[in-house]
Design a protein around this motif. Structure first.
Motif, PDB file in Angstrom:
ATOM      1  N   UNK A   1       0.836  -1.205   0.000  1.00 48.96           N
ATOM      2  CA  UNK A   1       0.000   0.000   0.000  1.00 48.96           C
ATOM      3  C   UNK A   1       0.871   1.255   0.000  1.00 48.96           C
ATOM      4  N   UNK A   2       2.010   1.157   0.661  1.00 49.09           N
ATOM      5  CA  UNK A   2       2.928   2.295   0.761  1.00 49.09           C
ATOM      6  C   UNK A   2       3.921   2.346  -0.397  1.00 49.09           C
ATOM      7  N   UNK A   3       4.294   1.168  -0.903  1.00 49.67           N
ATOM      8  CA  UNK A   3       5.233   1.099  -2.036  1.00 49.67           C
ATOM      9  C   UNK A   3       4.687   0.117  -3.071  1.00 49.67           C
ATOM     10  N   UNK A   4       3.744   0.570  -3.891  1.00 48.85           N
ATOM     11  CA  UNK A   4       3.074  -0.330  -4.853  1.00 48.85           C
ATOM     12  C   UNK A   4       3.970  -0.818  -5.994  1.00 48.85           C
ATOM     13  N   UNK A   5       5.181  -0.309  -6.099  1.00 49.35           N
ATOM     14  CA  UNK A   5       6.105  -0.748  -7.159  1.00 49.35           C
ATOM     15  C   UNK A   5       7.102  -1.801  -6.670  1.00 49.35           C
ATOM     16  N   UNK A   6       6.891  -2.317  -5.491  1.00 46.68           N
ATOM     17  CA  UNK A   6       7.810  -3.302  -4.924  1.00 46.68           C
ATOM     18  C   UNK A   6       7.480  -4.690  -5.493  1.00 46.68           C
ATOM     19  N   UNK A   7       8.108  -5.024  -6.610  1.00 45.40           N
ATOM     20  CA  UNK A   7       7.806  -6.295  -7.290  1.00 45.40           C
ATOM     21  C   UNK A   7       8.155  -7.505  -6.427  1.00 45.40           C
ATOM     22  N   UNK A   8       9.221  -7.370  -5.623  1.00 43.45           N
ATOM     23  CA  UNK A   8       9.633  -8.494  -4.786  1.00 43.45           C
ATOM     24  C   UNK A   8       8.579  -8.798  -3.722  1.00 43.45           C
ATOM     25  N   UNK A   9       7.926  -7.752  -3.217  1.00 46.02           N
ATOM     26  CA  UNK A   9       6.856  -7.955  -2.225  1.00 46.02           C
ATOM     27  C   UNK A   9       5.669  -8.670  -2.852  1.00 46.02           C
ATOM     28  N   UNK A  10       5.353  -8.310  -4.108  1.00 50.00           N
ATOM     29  CA  UNK A  10       4.275  -9.019  -4.806  1.00 50.00           C
ATOM     30  C   UNK A  10       4.621 -10.499  -4.958  1.00 50.00           C
ATOM     31  N   UNK A  11       5.876 -10.762  -5.312  1.00 49.79           N
ATOM     32  CA  UNK A  11       6.291 -12.151  -5.514  1.00 49.79           C
ATOM     33  C   UNK A  11       6.223 -12.941  -4.208  1.00 49.79           C
ATOM     34  N   UNK A  12       6.710 -12.342  -3.112  1.00 54.55           N
ATOM     35  CA  UNK A  12       6.685 -13.023  -1.818  1.00 54.55           C
ATOM     36  C   UNK A  12       5.254 -13.252  -1.338  1.00 54.55           C
ATOM     37  N   UNK A  13       4.397 -12.248  -1.541  1.00 56.30           N
ATOM     38  CA  UNK A  13       3.008 -12.416  -1.121  1.00 56.30           C
ATOM     39  C   UNK A  13       2.333 -13.508  -1.958  1.00 56.30           C
ATOM     40  N   UNK A  14       2.682 -13.572  -3.239  1.00 57.76           N
ATOM     41  CA  UNK A  14       2.139 -14.630  -4.102  1.00 57.76           C
ATOM     42  C   UNK A  14       2.516 -16.014  -3.571  1.00 57.76           C
ATOM     43  N   UNK A  15       3.758 -16.146  -3.117  1.00 61.62           N
ATOM     44  CA  UNK A  15       4.197 -17.421  -2.539  1.00 61.62           C
ATOM     45  C   UNK A  15       3.354 -17.783  -1.314  1.00 61.62           C
ATOM     46  N   UNK A  16       3.044 -16.782  -0.505  1.00 65.00           N
ATOM     47  CA  UNK A  16       2.232 -17.019   0.691  1.00 65.00           C
ATOM     48  C   UNK A  16       0.805 -17.432   0.304  1.00 65.00           C
ATOM     49  N   UNK A  17       0.227 -16.738  -0.689  1.00 68.19           N
ATOM     50  CA  UNK A  17      -1.109 -17.108  -1.159  1.00 68.19           C
ATOM     51  C   UNK A  17      -1.109 -18.542  -1.691  1.00 68.19           C
ATOM     52  N   UNK A  18      -0.049 -18.883  -2.413  1.00 69.23           N
ATOM     53  CA  UNK A  18       0.051 -20.229  -2.990  1.00 69.23           C
ATOM     54  C   UNK A  18       0.109 -21.286  -1.892  1.00 69.23           C
ATOM     55  N   UNK A  19       0.882 -21.009  -0.844  1.00 63.46           N
ATOM     56  CA  UNK A  19       0.985 -21.961   0.262  1.00 63.46           C
ATOM     57  C   UNK A  19      -0.354 -22.124   0.975  1.00 63.46           C
ATOM     58  N   UNK A  20      -1.153 -21.055   0.973  1.00 63.23           N
ATOM     59  CA  UNK A  20      -2.446 -21.106   1.634  1.00 63.23           C
ATOM     60  C   UNK A  20      -3.529 -21.670   0.713  1.00 63.23           C
ATOM     61  N   UNK A  21      -3.153 -21.977  -0.523  1.00 64.44           N
ATOM     62  CA  UNK A  21      -4.107 -22.572  -1.456  1.00 64.44           C
ATOM     63  C   UNK A  21      -4.957 -21.571  -2.201  1.00 64.44           C
ATOM     64  N   UNK A  22      -4.634 -20.278  -2.083  1.00 64.09           N
ATOM     65  CA  UNK A  22      -5.402 -19.241  -2.784  1.00 64.09           C
ATOM     66  C   UNK A  22      -4.706 -18.941  -4.112  1.00 64.09           C
ATOM     67  N   UNK A  23      -4.883 -19.858  -5.064  1.00 63.35           N
ATOM     68  CA  UNK A  23      -4.116 -19.848  -6.305  1.00 63.35           C
ATOM     69  C   UNK A  23      -4.406 -18.620  -7.159  1.00 63.35           C
ATOM     70  N   UNK A  24      -5.666 -18.224  -7.270  1.00 63.60           N
ATOM     71  CA  UNK A  24      -6.002 -17.088  -8.127  1.00 63.60           C
ATOM     72  C   UNK A  24      -5.362 -15.796  -7.624  1.00 63.60           C
ATOM     73  N   UNK A  25      -5.363 -15.609  -6.301  1.00 61.58           N
ATOM     74  CA  UNK A  25      -4.700 -14.436  -5.735  1.00 61.58           C
ATOM     75  C   UNK A  25      -3.192 -14.506  -5.962  1.00 61.58           C
ATOM     76  N   UNK A  26      -2.641 -15.712  -5.853  1.00 63.71           N
ATOM     77  CA  UNK A  26      -1.207 -15.897  -6.099  1.00 63.71           C
ATOM     78  C   UNK A  26      -0.861 -15.541  -7.544  1.00 63.71           C
TER      79      UNK A  26
END
Length: 294
Positions: A86-111
């Motif tokens: 929310x504070x740094x929307x251009x942080x691609x690495x944060x998007x990638x890490x959050x995607x990994x977390x969504x994937x581990x939680x089974x939320x594939x579409x969000x990942x």
């Protein structure tokens, strides 16, 4: 940093915080020292102090997210990555890490959404493109898979894994010539790619049986485990096809060497495991997929 200097830095930061409890930078740098000493709980305490002083500190949310990620606290990791973005929307690495977390939680579409965003922000982040392509491949969405792996190959033309996946997806679409080209390049890039040898061998069975036999045999030499059992079976079937063709040209009595090889190859495939049932040409994993009954 030498141990002596590390201790001096720690002492100075402790002193600075004692003299000025509102000194945000001191908490920030001390939390880095705590991470260096593998003390995540104390690091979190300092990060909490940073955020108490400045709720807009993206780095603090990002660092908290990484700590929670490494601790396996998926929910808190997602919460903090979200705040950081929310504070740094251009942080691609944060998007990638959050995607990994969504994937581990089974939320594939969000990942997938986050992986795609990471790719948009940083096209050279091929791990994100790969995750996207792998998902489409496993779902049988061959057009989307080819698109993703083509995008990945623009960034990394010598990526053997992307070539292998795209070749397999192209084969599923019926683009056999292009599929063979991709698989051949994958083999050139990675001569120990048993999967590429196996799939190219399958594609060449009718047009070039001898080359197919060679590919299947090389695949087995590289990987003679149960995972590669379909290579044994396809090689056995190929031996039988070649024997029938030879029989049309000449007749004779007895069991030929080709017949013996066919029986051996099929038998090896069948008895690699207890009562193996062949399901299909693999789509979920890189290697042939089996169901084993007990």
């Amino acid at each position: 940093m030498p141990i002596g200097q590390l201790r001096l830095a720690w002492a100075d930061l402790d002193e600075a915080i004692a003299l000025e409890p509102q000194l945000l930078d001191a908490y920030w740098h001390r939390h880095l020292l705590f991470l260096l000493k593998n003390k995540p709980k104390k690091a979190l305490d300092d990060l909490n102090a940073v955020l108490k002083l400045n709720k807009q500190h993206a780095g603090a949310y990002r660092s908290r997210a990484e700590i929670f990620r490494k601790q396996g606290d998926i929910t808190m990791a997602i919460v903090n990555f979200t705040q950081a973005l929310k504070l740094e929307p251009d942080d691609y690495e944060a998007y990638y890490r959050r995607a990994e977390m969504y994937e581990k939680r089974g939320e594939i579409l969000l990942a997938l959404e986050d992986y795609r965003e990471a790719t948009k922000l940083m096209p050279s982040k091929t791990e994100a493109i790969y995750k996207h392509g792998e998902y489409h491949f496993n779902q049988g969405n061959w057009i989307a898979a080819v698109k993703d792996f083509t995008e990945m190959l623009i960034q990394e033309p010598n990526n053997a894994l992307a070539r292998t996946f795209r070749g397999r997806a192209l084969a599923k679409q019926g683009s056999f010539t292009s599929a063979i080209q991709d698989l051949s390049i994958a083999i050139h890039l990675d001569p120990f790619n048993a999967v590429a040898f196996y799939h190219r061998g399958c594609l060449l069975r009718k047009a070039h049986p001898k080359k197919s036999l060679q590919d299947l045999s090389v695949s087995i030499l590289i990987d003679d485990s149960q995972d590669n059992v379909l290579a044994y079976l396809h090689r056995g079937i190929l031996y039988m096809d070649m024997e029938r063709h030879a029989a049309e040209l000449s007749s004779g009595l007895g069991v030929s060497a080709t017949q013996q090889a066919a029986v051996f190859s099929i038998s090896t495939g069948i008895f690699q495991s207890n009562r193996i049932i062949i399901c299909s040409i693999p789509s979920q994993t890189h290697r042939p997929h089996l169901r084993i009954t007990r």
